[in-house]
Design an enzyme around this catalytic site. Sequence first.
Site, PDB file in Angstrom:
ATOM      1  N   THR A   1       0.833  -1.229   0.000  1.00 61.73           N
ATOM      2  CA  THR A   1       0.000   0.000   0.000  1.00 61.73           C
ATOM      3  C   THR A   1       0.857   1.265   0.000  1.00 61.73           C
ATOM      4  O   THR A   1       0.442   2.289  -0.547  1.00 61.73           O
ATOM      5  CB  THR A   1      -0.973   0.038   1.197  1.00 61.73           C
ATOM      6  OG1 THR A   1      -0.246   0.084   2.424  1.00 61.73           O
ATOM      7  CG2 THR A   1      -1.910  -1.160   1.194  1.00 61.73           C
TER       8      THR A   1
ATOM      9  N   LEU B   1      -2.579   4.846  -0.539  1.00 60.67           N
ATOM     10  CA  LEU B   1      -3.959   4.434  -0.841  1.00 60.67           C
ATOM     11  C   LEU B   1      -4.231   3.060  -0.215  1.00 60.67           C
ATOM     12  O   LEU B   1      -4.624   2.110  -0.907  1.00 60.67           O
ATOM     13  CB  LEU B   1      -4.154   4.401  -2.362  1.00 60.67           C
ATOM     14  CG  LEU B   1      -4.049   5.771  -3.038  1.00 60.67           C
ATOM     15  CD1 LEU B   1      -4.021   5.626  -4.559  1.00 60.67           C
ATOM     16  CD2 LEU B   1      -5.202   6.672  -2.599  1.00 60.67           C
ATOM     17  N   HIS B   2      -4.069   2.984   1.121  1.00 61.17           N
ATOM     18  CA  HIS B   2      -4.169   1.674   1.775  1.00 61.17           C
ATOM     19  C   HIS B   2      -5.485   0.946   1.458  1.00 61.17           C
ATOM     20  O   HIS B   2      -5.497  -0.136   0.869  1.00 61.17           O
ATOM     21  CB  HIS B   2      -4.085   1.830   3.299  1.00 61.17           C
ATOM     22  CG  HIS B   2      -2.895   2.560   3.812  1.00 61.17           C
ATOM     23  ND1 HIS B   2      -1.629   2.056   3.740  1.00 61.17           N
ATOM     24  CD2 HIS B   2      -2.793   3.760   4.439  1.00 61.17           C
ATOM     25  CE1 HIS B   2      -0.785   2.898   4.319  1.00 61.17           C
ATOM     26  NE2 HIS B   2      -1.468   3.941   4.738  1.00 61.17           N
ATOM     27  N   ASP B   3      -6.583   1.532   1.931  1.00 58.75           N
ATOM     28  CA  ASP B   3      -7.865   0.811   1.884  1.00 58.75           C
ATOM     29  C   ASP B   3      -8.417   0.636   0.468  1.00 58.75           C
ATOM     30  O   ASP B   3      -8.878  -0.460   0.122  1.00 58.75           O
ATOM     31  CB  ASP B   3      -8.892   1.523   2.779  1.00 58.75           C
ATOM     32  CG  ASP B   3      -8.535   1.421   4.255  1.00 58.75           C
ATOM     33  OD1 ASP B   3      -7.663   0.595   4.603  1.00 58.75           O
ATOM     34  OD2 ASP B   3      -9.120   2.150   5.056  1.00 58.75           O
TER      35      ASP B   3
END
Length: 328
Positions: free
Chosen positions: A205, A252-254
């Site tokens: 991520t 933009l982890h999620d």
Amino acid sequence: MTETLHPVYLDCDTGIDDALALGHLLASPIAELVGVGTVHGNIDAAGAAENTLRLLNLAGRSGDNAVPVAVGAGKPLVGEFSGGAVAVHGDDGIGGVRASLPEADAAPDTEDTEDSVDLLVRLSHEYAGELQILAIGPLTNLAHALVRDPTLVDRIAGVTVMGGAALVPGNARPAAEANIWHDPEAAQATVAASWPVTLVPLDTTMEHTLDETYRRRLAEAASPYARACGEMLDVYLNFYETVVLGRRAAALHDPLAAAIMLGEVALLDAPRVHVEVDCTDGPSRGSTVCDLRSQRKAPGDVPGATVRVVLETAPGYVDLLTELLESL
Ligand code: BDR
Ligand code: CA
């Protein structure tokens, strides 16, 4: 995984990147969001439900078109609610934009009606064998669900978790990523259960960022949802600039986890291996110990392992995300 429509249960602690993931799911032509459960994390579970309902309303998903939203666990299996990630996501979890979003026209479900665990179990029957779980907050609700209905694992097509750090530093703690850190015991229960888990850790991520140019593009978009994202991302980029990266770009982890669940980002290195979460009280509490020793000699899946750890993906996801949000 493309072409067919995937029913998705989203479990989230609706902060800024959770809002991006929600937008991705709502805009994707191959996802059908069938329910949302909220959990403590970036904000308290009730606040996360309020954020989710307002964002759904903004995207036109209210009234006849509504998605069920249920409040879940307010605290981890061990200990109490951390108080949230105010420095990262703002007081309201979504960068101060909550008050400017249309008010939700319905209250979330709660334990008095249907809590997030009941919702997940119900959906697992309605979409038996097909339901995908996308978990982008602490894993407390999933751990409770595994206890409330141990047969759940047999009806779930896959569990995609944004969490962990395999070969890179943590973020909440030196060795621990935030979602795992906030409930290590629940994370251990999730990776130990016999359902197929895909772990999307910081290793990948942190390689997918959104910078000021993309933020402005969203803030100036015709779509109200995209504009709200552009506005809240200001707070997120401030945090990343001052504390994490030293430049105006945020991970933009999620939403990346949403894209990986839907097969929209190519996996370049993602072996199935044995994973354990450190649940001790030492300095590595909350770390994800991924047994990658086999990868030196024979890269690939380890027989019997149920956790796919996404170590590397193809680049370019920010473009897909931006286009999806603009289309909302
Ligand atoms: C994770 O922690 C939260 O702050 C984000 O929403 C994301 O789910 C990243 O470590
Ligand atoms: Ca999150």
